[in-house]
Design a protein around this motif. Structure first.
Motif, PDB file in Angstrom:
ATOM      1  N   VAL A  12       0.826  -1.358  -0.095  1.00 13.79           N
ATOM      2  CA  VAL A  12      -0.288  -0.183   0.196  1.00 13.79           C
ATOM      3  C   VAL A  12       0.858   1.292  -0.109  1.00 13.79           C
ATOM      4  CG1 VAL A  12      -1.634   1.459   1.308  1.00 13.79           C
ATOM      5  CG2 VAL A  12      -1.945  -1.221   1.038  1.00 13.79           C
ATOM      6  N   GLN A  13       0.428   2.175  -0.876  1.00 11.64           N
ATOM      7  CA  GLN A  13       1.321   3.484  -0.656  1.00 11.64           C
ATOM      8  C   GLN A  13       0.158   4.609  -0.948  1.00 11.64           C
ATOM      9  OE1 GLN A  13       3.870   3.278  -4.351  1.00 11.64           O
ATOM     10  NE2 GLN A  13       5.533   2.656  -3.001  1.00 11.64           N
ATOM     11  N   LEU A  14       0.620   5.656  -0.366  1.00 13.83           N
ATOM     12  CA  LEU A  14      -0.255   6.913  -0.368  1.00 13.83           C
ATOM     13  C   LEU A  14       0.699   7.903  -0.954  1.00 13.83           C
ATOM     14  CD1 LEU A  14      -1.360   7.415   3.280  1.00 13.83           C
ATOM     15  CD2 LEU A  14      -2.440   6.267   1.261  1.00 13.83           C
ATOM     16  N   GLN A  15       0.317   8.524  -2.026  1.00 14.81           N
ATOM     17  CA  GLN A  15       1.056   9.525  -2.770  1.00 14.81           C
ATOM     18  C   GLN A  15       0.373  10.750  -3.028  1.00 14.81           C
ATOM     19  OE1 GLN A  15       4.062   8.636  -4.941  1.00 14.81           O
ATOM     20  NE2 GLN A  15       4.038  10.893  -4.975  1.00 14.81           N
ATOM     21  N   ALA A  16       1.097  11.748  -2.244  1.00 18.78           N
ATOM     22  CA  ALA A  16       0.538  13.220  -1.894  1.00 18.78           C
ATOM     23  C   ALA A  16       1.501  14.158  -3.049  1.00 18.78           C
ATOM     24  CB  ALA A  16       0.988  13.488  -0.686  1.00 18.78           C
ATOM     25  N   ALA A  47      -4.499   6.644  -2.555  1.00 17.72           N
ATOM     26  CA  ALA A  47      -3.749   5.470  -1.841  1.00 17.72           C
ATOM     27  C   ALA A  47      -4.027   4.427  -3.133  1.00 17.72           C
ATOM     28  CB  ALA A  47      -4.801   4.991  -0.811  1.00 17.72           C
ATOM     29  N   SER A  48      -2.829   3.470  -3.196  1.00 16.63           N
ATOM     30  CA  SER A  48      -2.851   2.423  -4.284  1.00 16.63           C
ATOM     31  C   SER A  48      -2.321   1.336  -3.489  1.00 16.63           C
ATOM     32  CB  SER A  48      -1.841   2.888  -5.318  1.00 16.63           C
ATOM     33  OG  SER A  48      -0.646   3.136  -4.958  1.00 16.63           O
ATOM     34  N   GLY A  49      -2.500   0.104  -4.290  1.00 21.95           N
ATOM     35  CA  GLY A  49      -2.176  -1.045  -3.662  1.00 21.95           C
ATOM     36  C   GLY A  49      -3.397  -1.897  -3.322  1.00 21.95           C
ATOM     37  N   SER A  50      -3.130  -3.140  -2.663  1.00 21.03           N
ATOM     38  CA  SER A  50      -4.167  -4.008  -2.404  1.00 21.03           C
ATOM     39  C   SER A  50      -5.013  -3.264  -1.128  1.00 21.03           C
ATOM     40  CB  SER A  50      -3.862  -5.447  -2.049  1.00 21.03           C
ATOM     41  OG  SER A  50      -4.725  -6.176  -1.728  1.00 21.03           O
ATOM     42  N   ILE A  51      -6.062  -3.095  -1.164  1.00 19.47           N
ATOM     43  CA  ILE A  51      -6.918  -2.379   0.147  1.00 19.47           C
ATOM     44  C   ILE A  51      -8.185  -3.159   0.217  1.00 19.47           C
ATOM     45  CG2 ILE A  51      -7.729  -0.259   0.938  1.00 19.47           C
ATOM     46  CD1 ILE A  51      -5.702   1.332  -0.570  1.00 19.47           C
ATOM     47  N   VAL A  52      -8.505  -3.499   1.323  1.00 23.74           N
ATOM     48  CA  VAL A  52      -9.806  -3.966   1.792  1.00 23.74           C
ATOM     49  C   VAL A  52     -11.155  -2.870   1.909  1.00 23.74           C
ATOM     50  CG1 VAL A  52     -11.257  -5.410   2.931  1.00 23.74           C
ATOM     51  CG2 VAL A  52      -8.885  -6.337   2.245  1.00 23.74           C
ATOM     52  N   ARG A  53     -10.383  -1.949   2.787  1.00 29.68           N
ATOM     53  CA  ARG A  53     -11.140  -0.897   3.370  1.00 29.68           C
ATOM     54  C   ARG A  53     -10.359   0.297   3.938  1.00 29.68           C
ATOM     55  NH1 ARG A  53     -13.141  -3.712   7.291  1.00 29.68           N
ATOM     56  NH2 ARG A  53     -12.142  -2.449   9.059  1.00 29.68           N
ATOM     57  N   PRO A  67      -5.365  -3.316   4.805  1.00 28.53           N
ATOM     58  CA  PRO A  67      -4.767  -3.845   3.665  1.00 28.53           C
ATOM     59  C   PRO A  67      -5.186  -5.316   3.074  1.00 28.53           C
ATOM     60  CG  PRO A  67      -3.078  -4.138   5.270  1.00 28.53           C
ATOM     61  CD  PRO A  67      -4.256  -3.483   6.015  1.00 28.53           C
ATOM     62  N   GLY A  68      -5.131  -5.525   1.654  1.00 24.15           N
ATOM     63  CA  GLY A  68      -5.529  -6.657   1.409  1.00 24.15           C
ATOM     64  C   GLY A  68      -4.716  -7.812   1.433  1.00 24.15           C
ATOM     65  N   ASP A  69      -3.600  -7.596   1.448  1.00 23.75           N
ATOM     66  CA  ASP A  69      -2.367  -8.731   1.623  1.00 23.75           C
ATOM     67  C   ASP A  69      -2.250  -9.109   3.151  1.00 23.75           C
ATOM     68  OD1 ASP A  69       0.427  -6.459   0.655  1.00 23.75           O
ATOM     69  OD2 ASP A  69      -1.126  -6.293   2.484  1.00 23.75           O
ATOM     70  N   TRP A 127       1.265   6.298   6.050  1.00 25.77           N
ATOM     71  CA  TRP A 127       1.652   7.742   5.930  1.00 25.77           C
ATOM     72  C   TRP A 127       2.450   7.739   4.467  1.00 25.77           C
ATOM     73  CZ3 TRP A 127       0.508  11.009   9.588  1.00 25.77           C
ATOM     74  CH2 TRP A 127       0.259  10.608  10.953  1.00 25.77           C
ATOM     75  N   GLY A 128       1.994   9.076   3.928  1.00 28.46           N
ATOM     76  CA  GLY A 128       2.406   9.502   2.497  1.00 28.46           C
ATOM     77  C   GLY A 128       3.909  10.050   2.871  1.00 28.46           C
TER      78      GLY A 128
END
Length: 121
Positions: free
Chosen positions: A1-5, A23-29, A99-101, A111-112
């Motif tokens: 998971v990454q946060l890009q600001a 936010a990008s990556g595998s995210i459930v919620r 996270p999904g993983d 955190w970004g």
């Protein structure tokens, strides 16, 4: 998971800036997204936070900053108006998410990289 600001910069007092974070990556919620800031020699402080059922703004920015969220884009935005020199800081995007993983469905904090906002008087 990454946060890009993105969206920081140098402005004069009274001007506006808009920060964006995705936010990008595998995210459930995503349970909450928002912004913190840190000035030199000071602790990191909450600026604004948005959850599914409420928003939270620091007293120092009420009436000037607005937080919004696009759940479909997994993004959060901070519209900053009437900026003051005391708003100068590095602004960090924050997310509380599952996270999904992870395999455990436990919420974690992310955190970004921080984006610098400088307001000249």
């Amino acid at each position: 998971v990454q946060l890009q600001a993105s969206g920081g910069g140098l402005v004069q007092a009274g001007e506006s800036l808009k920060l964006s974070c995705s936010a990008s990556g595998s995210i459930v919620r995503i349970d909450a997204m928002g912004w913190y800031r840190q000035s030199p020699g000071k602790p990191r402080e909450l600026v604004a936070l948005v959850r599914s059922d409420d928003n939270q703004l620091a007293q120092s920015v009420k009436g000037r900053f607005t937080i919004s969220r696009d759940m479909g884009k997994k993004s959060v935005y901070l519209q900053m108006n009437d900026l003051k020199p005391e708003d100068t800081a590095v602004y960090y995007c924050y997310a509380a998410l599952v996270p999904g993983d992870s395999g455990s469905l436990l919420q974690s904090d992310y955190w970004g990289q921080g984006t610098k906002v400088t307001v000249s008087s």
